[in-house]
Scaffold this active site. Structure first.
Site, PDB file in Angstrom:
ATOM      1  CG  HIS A 277     -18.961  47.857  89.344  1.00  0.00           C
ATOM      2  ND1 HIS A 277     -19.844  48.494  90.195  1.00  0.00           N
ATOM      3  CD2 HIS A 277     -18.275  48.850  88.714  1.00  0.00           C
ATOM      4  CE1 HIS A 277     -19.696  49.795  90.091  1.00  0.00           C
ATOM      5  NE2 HIS A 277     -18.762  50.047  89.191  1.00  0.00           N
ATOM      6  CG  ASP A 289     -20.075  53.921  89.186  1.00  0.00           C
ATOM      7  OD1 ASP A 289     -19.549  52.893  88.751  1.00  0.00           O
ATOM      8  OD2 ASP A 289     -19.637  54.542  90.167  1.00  0.00           O
ATOM      9  CD  GLU A 323     -15.427  49.694  90.799  1.00  0.00           C
ATOM     10  OE1 GLU A 323     -14.458  50.386  90.441  1.00  0.00           O
ATOM     11  OE2 GLU A 323     -16.463  50.192  91.285  1.00  0.00           O
ATOM     12  CD  GLU A 324     -18.847  52.069  92.961  1.00  0.00           C
ATOM     13  OE1 GLU A 324     -17.805  52.659  93.255  1.00  0.00           O
ATOM     14  OE2 GLU A 324     -19.535  52.377  91.986  1.00  0.00           O
ATOM     15  CG  ASP A 351     -16.847  50.876  86.260  1.00  0.00           C
ATOM     16  OD1 ASP A 351     -17.924  51.487  86.434  1.00  0.00           O
ATOM     17  OD2 ASP A 351     -16.012  50.695  87.171  1.00  0.00           O
ATOM     18  CG  HIS A 421     -19.126  57.500  93.495  1.00  0.00           C
ATOM     19  ND1 HIS A 421     -17.809  57.490  93.917  1.00  0.00           N
ATOM     20  CD2 HIS A 421     -19.265  56.397  92.717  1.00  0.00           C
ATOM     21  CE1 HIS A 421     -17.197  56.431  93.418  1.00  0.00           C
ATOM     22  NE2 HIS A 421     -18.067  55.747  92.682  1.00  0.00           N
TER      23      HIS A 421
END
Length: 452
Positions: A277, A289, A323-324, A351, A421
């Site tokens: 993503h 990520d 995606e997030e 991912d 994140h």
């Protein structure tokens, strides 16, 4: 230790000449990726020149433009964009948080959770209810929760060897904590960050508001901050917590899945997808990520092209949007495939970070998984020994409804949630060699899927 003779015997089901040719080709893929690979420099540009790229943002569009340009420059047979309407959430000014005991204020690091509403302009200050589970919260008299801030402080289980399993055992607090707290009259939620590392880096991530439940703000607090708050509550249950965040949700914005493909020579209507993503959270460069998954997927196609391998089936690199905080790119892609009656025989997703390759999780029937068994000796020399039933990936998940077999690339999981994140998910956290090994691993599996 297995001898070469044992290896050859285990490959016998493929046939001697076939296994030898496959072994040579896979070795060439690794040589090309490790000696002349482009994934690392692509990642450098994506993280350093584009940077954070949350869906709906200007950087999100910049990433789309860059990825399309790279794939066109590589001369893939076809490069195109698939339009997707995505959520557009913005963080706003930096968050503030502290707890007060008497006249003493202790500042703690927080990040608003993605999709959260803002606090009132002056922030929220209230007493705190600390819990570690939803059942524990539900057992409390609502009168004691009303007007308070609920502090979810269940850590990831450090005894789990697979850190994704530990993450799965804790992330419900982040995703649904606001709903459980709001039902009891709470005015806000603070959630312990999803990591086993003790540090001052809060981890953001999405929350999901339920229909018919009051919208209250939610934020993640760093693990060190959570420990300080928990200890202070033990000694001073009447302390107050203050936090202020300025986020808002704007109207949906236009974005795109970026798709590049090599056309199959024998069965072009059968499609194999490799993907990651393109979006990332707004606080970091989104290296692990999921910048790594995107550049690895593009590198798979480049390896085929550089080595002159003409695939039998069409191979697509898909860089998914959103995606997030929505998964709209993955859903839109599966919808497109269904509408066009496309036949996707397999899909591989990266991912889980750009760490040392360990194997692939497979989502399919037992018979489909058994078809992979003869390939294991070809992949084992490259450290790919963890191959079997497992998870595919969020973005390729919707393809399963049409019978597509899903493969989730599995790198070593131990460090992923150190960065996930957070502001420290930067280019510098990625090893060039591990990244390139991952790209070659995905290319090797793609080659075998195409050939057999």
């Amino acid at each position: 230790m297995k001898t070469f003779f044992t290896l050859c015997l285990s490959l016998s089901t493929l046939g001697a000449s076939a296994q030898n040719a496959d072994s040579v080709t896979i070795r060439m893929m690794y040589n090309e990726a490790l000696g002349k690979g482009k994934a690392y420099e692509w990642l450098r540009y994506l993280t350093k020149q584009v940077g954070p790229r949350l869906s709906g943002s200007a950087n999100g569009q910049k990433a789309v433009d860059w990825a399309k340009q790279v794939m066109e420059k590589e001369g893939f047979d076809r490069v195109f964009l698939q339009e997707v309407m995505v959520p557009h959430w913005v963080r706003g000014a930096k968050e503030e948080a502290y707890f007060t005991v008497g006249k003493q204020k202790t500042t703690v690091p927080i990040l608003a959770l993605g999709g959260s509403v803002a606090t009132p302009p002056r922030g929220i200050e209230a007493g705190v209810i600390e819990v570690t589970s939803f059942p524990q919260l539900r057992a409390i008299d609502p009168a004691q929760v009303k007007g308070k801030i609920v502090f979810f402080n269940r850590p990831m289980d450090p005894t789990k060897i697979n850190t994704f399993e530990a993450y799965g055992g804790a992330v419900d607090q982040r995703a649904n904590g606001v709903n459980e707290a709001a039902k009891l009259g709470a005015v806000g939620v603070i959630v312990r960050s999803m990591t086993n590392v003790r540090d001052d880096n809060p981890h953001t991530g999405g929350l999901r508001y339920a229909t018919g439940v009051p919208l209250i703000p939610g934020a993640a607090i760093s693990t060190n901050g959570a420990d300080r708050l928990s200890e202070a509550l033990r000694q001073n249950p009447a302390l107050t917590f203050f936090f202020k965040q300025n986020c808002e949700t704007l109207p949906d914005a236009k974005s795109y899945n970026v798709i590049g493909e090599l056309r199959g020579t024998e069965k072009p209507d059968e499609i194999i997808v490799v993907g990651g993503h393109l979006d990332s959270w707004d606080v970091a460069e989104g290296a692990h990520d999921d910048g790594t998954g995107c550049v690895q997927s593009m590198e798979v196609l480049r390896l085929f092209k550089a080595l002159g391998i003409k695939p039998n089936r069409t191979i697509r690199a898909v860089l998914f949007a959103n995606e997030e905080n929505g998964l709209r790119g993955g859903v839109a892609y599966a919808d497109m495939a269904k509408t066009k009656n496309e036949k996707h025989i397999a899909a591989i997703e990266s991912d889980a970070g750009g760490f040392t390759p360990r194997g692939f999780g497979i989502v399919g029937t037992s018979a489909q998984r058994e078809k992979v068994t003869p390939w294991k000796p070809l992949l084992a020399p490259y450290g790919l020994t963890d191959i079997g039933a497992g998870s595919g990936g969020a973005d390729i998940g919707p393809l399963a409804q049409s019978g597509t077999v899903l493969f989730g690339f599995k790198p070593d999981s131990q460090r992923y949630f150190d960065y996930h994140h957070t502001t420290v998910d930067r280019f510098e956290a990625v090893s060039q060699r591990e990244l390139e090994l991952g790209a070659a691993s995905m290319a090797a599996l793609t080659y075998l899927l195409d050939r057999y």
